[in-house]
Design an enzyme around this catalytic site. Sequence first.
Site, PDB file in Angstrom:
ATOM      1  N   GLU A 132      40.461  47.596  40.497  1.00  0.00           N
ATOM      2  CA  GLU A 132      40.679  47.948  41.905  1.00  0.00           C
ATOM      3  C   GLU A 132      42.166  48.127  42.202  1.00  0.00           C
ATOM      4  O   GLU A 132      42.561  49.020  42.961  1.00  0.00           O
ATOM      5  CB  GLU A 132      40.069  46.888  42.820  1.00  0.00           C
ATOM      6  CG  GLU A 132      38.575  46.695  42.661  1.00  0.00           C
ATOM      7  CD  GLU A 132      37.781  47.988  42.791  1.00  0.00           C
ATOM      8  OE1 GLU A 132      38.278  48.934  43.440  1.00  0.00           O
ATOM      9  OE2 GLU A 132      36.677  48.069  42.240  1.00  0.00           O
ATOM     10  N   HIS A 135      43.300  51.538  41.171  1.00  0.00           N
ATOM     11  CA  HIS A 135      43.022  52.546  42.186  1.00  0.00           C
ATOM     12  C   HIS A 135      44.167  52.605  43.211  1.00  0.00           C
ATOM     13  O   HIS A 135      44.596  53.688  43.624  1.00  0.00           O
ATOM     14  CB  HIS A 135      41.727  52.223  42.927  1.00  0.00           C
ATOM     15  CG  HIS A 135      40.491  52.746  42.269  1.00  0.00           C
ATOM     16  ND1 HIS A 135      40.353  54.060  41.886  1.00  0.00           N
ATOM     17  CD2 HIS A 135      39.313  52.129  41.946  1.00  0.00           C
ATOM     18  CE1 HIS A 135      39.154  54.235  41.346  1.00  0.00           C
ATOM     19  NE2 HIS A 135      38.507  53.079  41.362  1.00  0.00           N
TER      20      HIS A 135
END
Length: 288
Positions: A132, A135
């Site tokens: 995450e 990202h």
Amino acid sequence: MFNLAKTAILMAVITALFIIVGGMIGGREGMLMALLIAVGMNFFSYWFSDAMVLKMTNARQVDEHSAPDFYAVVKELADKAGLPMPKVYLIDEDAPNAFATGRNPDNAAVAATTGILKILSRREFRGVMAHELAHIKHRDILISTIAATMAGAISALANFAMFFGGRDADGKPHNPIASILVALLAPLAASLIQMSISRAREFEADRGGAEISADPEALANALGKIHAYASSTPFYAVERHPETAQMMILNPLSGSGLAQLFSTHPPTAERVARLLAMAKQETNPRMG
């Protein structure tokens, strides 16, 4: 590097598709109008998508006191990645999943369900959070918004052609059959390209997350567990708001077969295989 190059190529292709379709249907004026419509539709989403998705998933913010282990994992990995500490959110859902949001690293958040904390080991959860944070580091929200803007502009042009017919630069109408074909096929092509960009970004986040955590096998194991549980555990917030599914580390609404062409995520088995190959390469580096 392959997925970065693939993303760049796909972005160029969807831009070229917009130019071609715009020229065929509405000329320069039509292209400008469609682009303005698409930018308007996506501007609000880009600036406020983090608050929107957090509200849609009923996420609640936590800190080092209310969720010390969760917070500590994110803090350690953010420091390793050279990122500002994102806000941390918890979602009270049994379905194992997680996502990142925010328009840039200074305005970012990561969220995870209570379900994922129950089924993953700390090592596996660390791999998920590294994904995450990758990202966030890659600014994937910006990339996906640009892709959505171009796809939305193409759809707007196609709708224009469906109702008013295509016109060339001199204002003369195109062949009506050709206009209808373009109106039907152009949005389909744009959607396929947009989904392909999304899948490339997931592969790149897997790779980037594995580098941040220095543990590709942990993310591979986590993805396998999430996939196994997700098929039998409904994610109620995502079912109520399916537009949030694409943000998850594993899309709980993905189909199979031809539906994979329109999937926002690559097949889990392929992601796991690539990560295990990375782990093997790290364990057995080439001799110089």
